[in-house]
Motif scaffolding. Structure first.
Motif, short mmCIF file in Angstrom:
data_model
loop_
_atom_site.label_atom_id
_atom_site.label_comp_id
_atom_site.label_asym_id
_atom_site.label_seq_id
_atom_site.Cartn_x
_atom_site.Cartn_y
_atom_site.Cartn_z
N SER A 298 0.53 -1.88 0.08
CA SER A 298 -0.09 -0.43 0.17
C SER A 298 0.99 1.11 -0.24
N GLY A 299 2.32 1.24 0.66
CA GLY A 299 2.59 2.10 0.83
C GLY A 299 3.74 2.33 -1.10
N ALA A 300 3.87 1.94 -1.32
CA ALA A 300 4.22 1.75 -2.87
C ALA A 300 3.33 2.09 -3.48
N LEU A 301 2.15 1.50 -3.87
CA LEU A 301 0.43 2.45 -4.57
C LEU A 301 0.16 3.42 -3.95
N PHE A 302 0.39 4.20 -2.91
CA PHE A 302 0.01 5.31 -2.93
C PHE A 302 0.81 6.29 -3.25
N VAL A 303 2.80 6.16 -2.40
CA VAL A 303 3.09 6.90 -3.46
C VAL A 303 3.23 6.98 -4.92
#
Length: 655
Positions: A298-303
């Protein structure tokens, strides 16, 4: 009496959470006392591959069910979004909130950033957030009532000391709340709860909410249950009761991911059915599946989403830092807290052949054992300082993480364990620019108020070091010494008092100095006018920075204190004024908000957990920075007319 009640209302949840966390740490350390990493690794290796694949499948299903929360929420708000958008908002919101749990990256904050980019108005986003929050509660109460009816014995202590029919009767209020919500949705459009208006969905939507939430809780519990070995008497319904009680305790403690509290409650609940290593092995895999892996995805998707919002080439080059700016520090603080908890638990494991024992003798090995819990306790305090962007907390965190790596190495732990501490230290060092506030120790002269906690920290550190190097209890962590039956009462009292004073002293050194806002009079107006700030005829006070070279006026409203514009004056002092106002509001038990602000300090407003809503679409940008998920209704009159009309409650309900 009123003052005491107000203090309890503001600080009661935090005090209760700390008490739960302390109790959980004691329980976990007690269970770890006779364990080793090898025992836990053996239990994890015993989990069959089929169970691992089934648990992975349940995890995917759990997050798909959560996506339906957001889909129904957008329908309820009158602005349905596509399934891919619902999944992105739900996955990022829940996985970040599960792990980090801080205001700047809460599920509500992440949803505001995503849904606002998709064109939803602030009130529509607030409806989605409220809908998703309420939905989980409905499922928990529905399943909790079911467990109380059929398996009331799983309730800790009460199950063996309270008549069965009394516990079964406790299901009635839980089901009553769910039933009342569904019935009210049939006959009423709006109700007021604790002073806030709640728009009810239609009865069909309310039934779908309850059914969906029930499935969600059951599927999440199934992840953990699948990873456990078969145990006589541990049915899924009985485990569901243990899981619900543990999860509720984790939420009540206000600890990211329920860290420590959830784990301790699960250990207690499953103690009659299986050995602790098997529970801990399943627990670690459960956290990996449901918390850690989704956090990185999710961190990668959010960035990636933030990068996609910027079209210019220059923006693409610099977007990574800005897109994750409200995420990076809370994420690092959460990892530091996790490292502290790991060291505390490491200090509970027995010493079995360490490197330092070969070099410096058995007493030095015992000292490293004792030091693990001390350094871990201090890292928990440092996480508090990192969230407040304190430079001193940054420096001490680096020092303590390097100590943690050394402790893991000399104890002979696996290489990846001490390497993880070094990697985290590298990440903290790389974020030096994100920590820009001076603490009390750095900002103020060495006054008695600063000297006393400084001396207390030094003396407490020396005292604990002396305990670590001798005596019958030097092979215990400092938490265990307090409860040890073989330690003299004087030593137990000394260690307990010393440990508490050490933590309190560190918190005092990290906290900014307390201050009172300036009264609103002609002199205050003149000072603000000289700085170039708004100086209206009527206001409730003013806040200046630590150097008194920047400031702003503010108004007190019910539950919200509203600053009038950006701080005017020197930039560094303006940032300290914003944080001072945030600290002032926290002590008063209200939310901060900033009216008619520009773009210069949006990063700082995001750091303190506020969301910027545009007040002007043309000309120079102008924003209202607030905790939109809580304060939108009271501050809505400050929105421009077109946004205010768009934010009006819909007249028709979702069917």
């Amino acid at each position: 009496m009123t003052g005491r009640f107000a203090w309890l209302r503001r600080n009661g949840p935090a005090v209760f959470g700390v008490a739960l966390l302390a109790g959980a740490i004691y329980v976990v350390q007690k269970e770890f006392r006779d364990l080793s990493v090898a025992d836990i690794r053996k239990a994890m290796d015993a989990i069959p591959p089929v169970a691992l694949w089934l648990a992975a499948g349940w995890t995917v299903l759990a997050y798909l069910v959560l996506a339906i929360y957001d889909k129904l929420g957008s329908i309820y708000a009158g602005r349905p979004v596509s399934w891919p958008k619902s999944f992105l908002a739900s996955f990022c919101g829940y996985s970040l909130a599960h792990n980090l749990g801080f205001a700047a990256v809460s599920g509500a904050a992440v949803r505001y950033r995503l849904y606002s980019a998709w064109g939803l108005t602030p009130l529509e986003i607030a409806k989605v957030v409220g809908f998703t929050s309420l939905t989980f509660g409905l499922g928990g109460m529905a399943l909790g009532g079911l467990v109380l009816v059929f398996e009331p014995e799983v309730v800790p202590w009460f199950g063996s000391h309270v008549p069965r029919w009394v516990l079964q009767a406790c299901a009635l209020p839980l089901w009553g709340i769910v039933g009342t919500y569904i019935v009210l949705s049939r006959f009423k459009q709006h109700i007021r709860v604790f002073g806030h208006q709640l728009d009810l969905p239609g009865p069909r939507m309310a039934l779908m909410q309850t059914a969906l939430a029930t499935v969600d809780v059951a599927v999440t519990a199934a992840i953990f249950y699948t990873l456990l070995p078969a145990a006589e008497g541990l049915t899924f319904l009985r485990f569901l009761g243990i899981y619900l009680a543990s999860y509720t305790a984790g939420i009540a403690a206000h600890v990211p991911g329920g860290l420590g509290v959830f784990d301790g409650a699960i250990l207690i609940g499953l103690q009659p059915y299986m050995p602790a290593p098997e529970v801990i092995g399943a627990l670690l895999v459960f956290r990996l599946y449901y918390y850690i892996v989704p956090l990185f995805i999710s961190g990668a998707l959010f960035v990636g989403f933030e990068l996609g919002q910027r079209r210019a080439i220059l923006d693409r080059v610099t977007a990574l830092g800005r897109g994750s700016e409200t995420l990076e520090v809370p994420a690092i603080a959460s990892l530091v807290a996790l490292a502290g908890a790991l060291l505390i638990f490491l200090g509970a494991l027995p010493i079995r052949g360490t490197i330092i024992e070969e070099w410096a003798g058995h007493m030095a090995a015992l000292a490293s054992h004792f030091a693990a819990s001390v350094v871990g306790s201090l890292l928990l305090v440092m996480a508090y300082g990192l969230l407040r962007r304190l430079t001193m907390a940054w420096a001490l965190t680096l020092f303590l993480l390097l100590n943690g790596a050394a402790i893991a190495w000399v104890r002979g732990e696996a290489w990846w364990l001490w390497a993880a501490f070094l990697l985290l230290a590298g990440l903290v060092a790389a974020l030096r620019g994100a920590f820009y506030r001076d603490s009390r120790l750095v900002r103020e002269p060495l006054s008695p108020q600063a000297l006393v906690p400084l001396l207390a920290v030094a003396l407490c550190g020396i005292t604990l070091a002396l305990v670590a190097y001798g005596g019958r209890v030097s092979d215990a962590s400092w938490w265990e010494v307090v409860f040890s039956e073989i330690a003299p009462d004087s030593l137990r009292f000394t260690v307990g008092l010393t440990g508490v004073l050490l933590l309190i002293g560190m918190v005092r050194l990290l906290r900014p100095a307390r201050f009172r806002p300036l009264d609103w009079d002609a002199g205050t107006r003149a000072r603000l006018a000289a700085l170039g700030a708004m100086a209206p005829a009527e206001a409730d006070g003013a806040v200046l920075g630590e150097g008194e070279k920047a400031g702003f006026a503010f108004l007190r409203r019910d539950g919200v204190w509203l600053a009038l514009g950006d701080p005017a004056g020197e930039r560094r002092d303006a940032i300290s004024a914003i944080w001072r106002f945030r600290d002032l509001c926290e002590r008063a038990g209200v939310d901060p908000a900033f009216w008619r602000v520009g773009q210069d300090y949006l990063r700082v407003y995001a750091d303190i957990g506020l969301h910027a809503v545009a007040l002007r679409q043309e000309g120079a940008p102008c924003y209202l920075a607030m905790r939109a998920e809580r304060d939108l209704e009271s501050l809505r009159p400050l929105l421009p007319a077109e946004l205010r009309r768009a934010a009006e409650p819909a007249r028709s309900r979702a069917a």
